[in-house]
Design a protein around this motif. Structure first.
Motif: not given
Length: 252
Positions: A233-241
């Protein structure tokens, strides 16, 4: 290294869990350290996505080991690597691969009992997985933090999670502890009553995986968890940002 092994193990306190905000490369590890992390842990799905391949050991073993080495070199903190099924089924092959991982300077790893690539997803038998854990423990020595993951809850729909599944997880937790595991990871489980049962029954520090909509860290800690990780989920958040920022630039 001995100090890192000891300090990492000491972070696992039931009711006061260590928080691992999973990283995927050396750069994200450095950011996590600056943000206040006490230890670093990778997530295999994030590492795979960052390399443009699928999870479930889609990333070649040599690339996985090279990435682990770069993460270790980027931080003064202890590093645990999500090593999926150790890229092998046979206990001795799995143990050899984990030994190669330990040689990168990693102080521990996640090791799952799902048969990687199986469709439908299935798990190794309890005795087979315990034998794999015992072989890894023999190869790595006593200090390496082997976080034994069970996918009982991850491969089943949440509405089917019940006491029978908790009993099966507890059986695996005891078997894995006897085989030499250092911790017990139950991703996919969000039922606090079942989580508390497992924490009380398994003689290992229990790892919970946080996800959007999961119980709060406070409630999970109260159930007796000793480790909270955040998976992909941290990586998904980074990709979304990144995507949101890119869209803003491209539409100006």
């Amino acid at each position: 290294m001995p100090a890192k092994f000891d300090s990492f193990a000491a972070l696992h306190v039931a009711g006061d869990p260590v928080i691992l905000f999973n990283v995927w490369d050396a750069g994200s590890a450095a950011v996590a350290e600056r943000a206040g992390a006490k230890a670093i842990a990778t997530g295999s799905a994030s590492v795979a996505t960052a390399h443009g391949v699928e999870d479930a050991e889609g990333l070649a073993l040599d690339l996985a080991l090279a990435n682990a080495a770069r993460v270790v070199a980027s931080t003064a903190l202890p590093v645990s690597i999500d090593f999926e099924g150790a890229y092998a089924v046979h206990p001795e092959r799995a143990a050899s691969n984990v030994a190669r991982l330990a040689a990168t300077g990693a102080i521990g790893c996640n090791f799952e009992d799902q048969i990687v690539g199986s469709d439908p997803r299935t798990m190794h038998g309890v005795e087979d997985q315990a034998a794999r854990i015992a072989a890894i423990r023999w190869e790595t020595g006593p200090a390496f933090f082997l976080n034994a993951r069970t996918d009982i809850f991850l491969i089943a729909s949440p509405e089917t999670h019940d006491d029978a599944m908790a009993d099966a997880a507890i059986e695996r937790g005891h078997a894995y502890a006897e085989a030499g595991a250092s911790g017990f990871f139950v991703p996919g489980l969000a039922d606090l009553r079942l989580l508390e049962r497992i924490c009380k029954a398994v003689p290992l520090p229990v790892n919970f995986m946080a996800f959007p909509g999961a119980p709060s860290a406070r409630d999970v800690a109260a159930a007796g968890v000793a480790r909270i990780s955040h998976g992909p989920f941290p990586h998904l958040l980074a990709l979304k940002a990144f995507e949101d920022a890119a869209r803003t630039v491209f539409t100006e």
